[in-house]
Scaffold this motif. Structure first.
Motif, mmCIF file in Angstrom:
data_model
loop_
_atom_site.group_PDB
_atom_site.id
_atom_site.type_symbol
_atom_site.label_atom_id
_atom_site.label_comp_id
_atom_site.label_asym_id
_atom_site.label_seq_id
_atom_site.Cartn_x
_atom_site.Cartn_y
_atom_site.Cartn_z
ATOM 1 N N TYR A 1 -12.675 1.562 -6.180
ATOM 2 C CA TYR A 1 -13.736 2.512 -6.525
ATOM 3 C C TYR A 1 -13.092 3.727 -7.143
ATOM 4 C CZ TYR A 1 -17.556 5.861 -6.028
ATOM 5 O OH TYR A 1 -18.529 6.802 -6.273
ATOM 6 N N GLU A 2 -13.573 4.123 -8.310
ATOM 7 C CA GLU A 2 -13.010 5.274 -9.015
ATOM 8 C C GLU A 2 -11.486 5.169 -9.119
ATOM 9 O OE1 GLU A 2 -14.521 7.337 -10.760
ATOM 10 O OE2 GLU A 2 -16.440 7.923 -9.910
ATOM 11 N N LYS A 3 -11.025 3.958 -9.449
ATOM 12 C CA LYS A 3 -9.610 3.659 -9.725
ATOM 13 C C LYS A 3 -8.718 3.666 -8.483
ATOM 14 C CE LYS A 3 -9.794 6.927 -12.684
ATOM 15 N NZ LYS A 3 -9.365 8.030 -13.590
ATOM 16 N N GLU A 4 -9.315 3.818 -7.335
ATOM 17 C CA GLU A 4 -8.506 3.820 -6.109
ATOM 18 C C GLU A 4 -8.840 2.602 -5.255
ATOM 19 O OE1 GLU A 4 -7.839 8.630 -5.510
ATOM 20 O OE2 GLU A 4 -8.748 7.422 -3.923
ATOM 21 N N GLU A 5 -7.831 2.054 -4.602
ATOM 22 C CA GLU A 5 -8.050 0.947 -3.681
ATOM 23 C C GLU A 5 -8.739 1.468 -2.427
ATOM 24 O OE1 GLU A 5 -4.741 -1.852 -2.881
ATOM 25 O OE2 GLU A 5 -5.326 -1.703 -0.768
ATOM 26 N N ARG A 6 -9.887 0.877 -2.103
ATOM 27 C CA ARG A 6 -10.639 1.305 -0.921
ATOM 28 C C ARG A 6 -10.350 0.422 0.285
ATOM 29 N NH1 ARG A 6 -13.272 6.205 -1.435
ATOM 30 N NH2 ARG A 6 -14.634 5.508 0.247
ATOM 31 N N ALA B 1 -3.966 -5.442 -7.362
ATOM 32 C CA ALA B 1 -5.049 -5.205 -8.317
ATOM 33 C C ALA B 1 -4.991 -3.760 -8.773
ATOM 34 C CB ALA B 1 -6.407 -5.529 -7.693
ATOM 35 N N ARG B 2 -5.758 -3.478 -9.801
ATOM 36 C CA ARG B 2 -5.919 -2.102 -10.233
ATOM 37 C C ARG B 2 -7.245 -1.977 -10.975
ATOM 38 N NH1 ARG B 2 -1.682 -1.194 -15.252
ATOM 39 N NH2 ARG B 2 -1.901 -3.242 -16.243
ATOM 40 N N GLN B 3 -7.711 -0.730 -11.076
ATOM 41 C CA GLN B 3 -8.944 -0.451 -11.799
ATOM 42 C C GLN B 3 -8.642 0.594 -12.861
ATOM 43 O OE1 GLN B 3 -12.235 1.381 -9.579
ATOM 44 N NE2 GLN B 3 -13.713 0.199 -10.771
ATOM 45 N N LEU C 1 -6.804 -8.431 -11.420
ATOM 46 C CA LEU C 1 -6.211 -8.984 -10.201
ATOM 47 C C LEU C 1 -4.940 -9.712 -10.609
ATOM 48 C CD1 LEU C 1 -6.442 -9.720 -7.124
ATOM 49 C CD2 LEU C 1 -7.590 -11.812 -7.872
ATOM 50 N N ASN C 2 -3.847 -9.383 -9.961
ATOM 51 C CA ASN C 2 -2.563 -10.003 -10.243
ATOM 52 C C ASN C 2 -2.090 -10.790 -9.023
ATOM 53 O OD1 ASN C 2 -1.682 -8.728 -12.955
ATOM 54 N ND2 ASN C 2 -2.358 -6.999 -11.733
ATOM 55 N N VAL C 3 -1.582 -11.968 -9.279
ATOM 56 C CA VAL C 3 -1.003 -12.765 -8.211
ATOM 57 C C VAL C 3 0.383 -13.211 -8.656
ATOM 58 C CG1 VAL C 3 -1.288 -14.699 -6.623
ATOM 59 C CG2 VAL C 3 -3.312 -13.619 -7.632
#
Lengths: 111, 114
Positions: free
Chosen positions: B50-55, B66-68, B76-78
């Motif tokens: 949310y808003e580029k931050e991991e919640r 992951a990142r936004q 999503l990266n694996v």
């Protein structure tokens, strides 16, 4: 953590029949959603129903939050209703709002 | 209005490789969540942004990240793929992070690891 159980796991109907799918959950939740997963994997939103009753065409849903269950009714079923139906409860865990899914009910409607 | 979009649709990778999956939320939605669905089971929560931050993060190993981005799309990266990572990866968007908001899903990316 919260448990979500759906029943029955599998259901076979003749076209035109009615059915009821059940979702039980083990703790209080903020929200509940019903989805239909089509053969290609897409989850289609059916209902957002934290409590009460809603209807959309041949489908209706009822959630009794105090008794921790929800029901999905399908009337006059059609072959296009076939697929997997998921119930998902929404919970807040810390600063996260996430969905916890049941195992699904696989419905097959025969012509 | 466009719904949630995901790319690619299908992907085949070899064990040990790395994969990047992409998601664009519904216009106006600021929260993106990722779920993994293995055959015969319901989707399981991986991440929420949310808003580029991991919640929040589900019970997945550190190989998953992951990142936004500023436009609210997400990756999503694996890393170090295992056979058990074969699954349908679903992206969901919502207006905000809280559990009161309805989530809408994309068509998914089907990953096969050989």
């Amino acid at each position: 953590g919260i448990q979500v159980e759906q029943s029955p796991p599998d259901l076979i109907l003749q076209e035109g029949a009615n059915s009821t799918l059940r979702c039980n959950f083990s703790d209080s939740v903020n929200n509940l959603q019903w989805f239909h997963q089509n053969p290609w994997g897409q989850l289609i939103n059916l209902f957002y129903i934290p409590s009460g009753t809603k209807q959309n065409g041949r489908l209706s849903a009822t959630t009794v939050a105090t008794e921790r269950y929800s029901l999905l009714y399908i009337s006059s079923s059609q072959t296009t209703d076939s697929g997997v139906y998921f119930c998902a409860v929404a919970v807040r865990s810390g600063n996260t709002g996430k969905l916890i899914f049941g195992q699904g009910t696989t419905l097959q409607v025969k012509p | 209005d466009a719904g949630v979009t995901q790319s690619p649709t299908h992907l085949i990778k070899t064990r040990g490789q790395h994969v990047t999956l992409r998601c664009s939320p519904i216009s106006g939605h600021k929260s993106v969540s990722w779920y993994q669905q293995v055959l015969g089971q319901g989707p399981q929560f991986i991440f929420q942004y949310y808003e580029k931050e991991e919640r929040g993060r589900g019970n997945f190993p550190d190989r998953f990240s992951a990142r936004q981005f500023p436009n609210y799309s997400s990756e999503l990266n694996v890393n170090a793929l295992l056979l058990g990572d074969s699954a349908l990866y679903l992206c969901a968007s919502s207006l905000a992070w809280d559990s009161y908001y309805e989530q809408y899903f994309g068509p998914g990316t089907r990953l096969t690891v050989t």
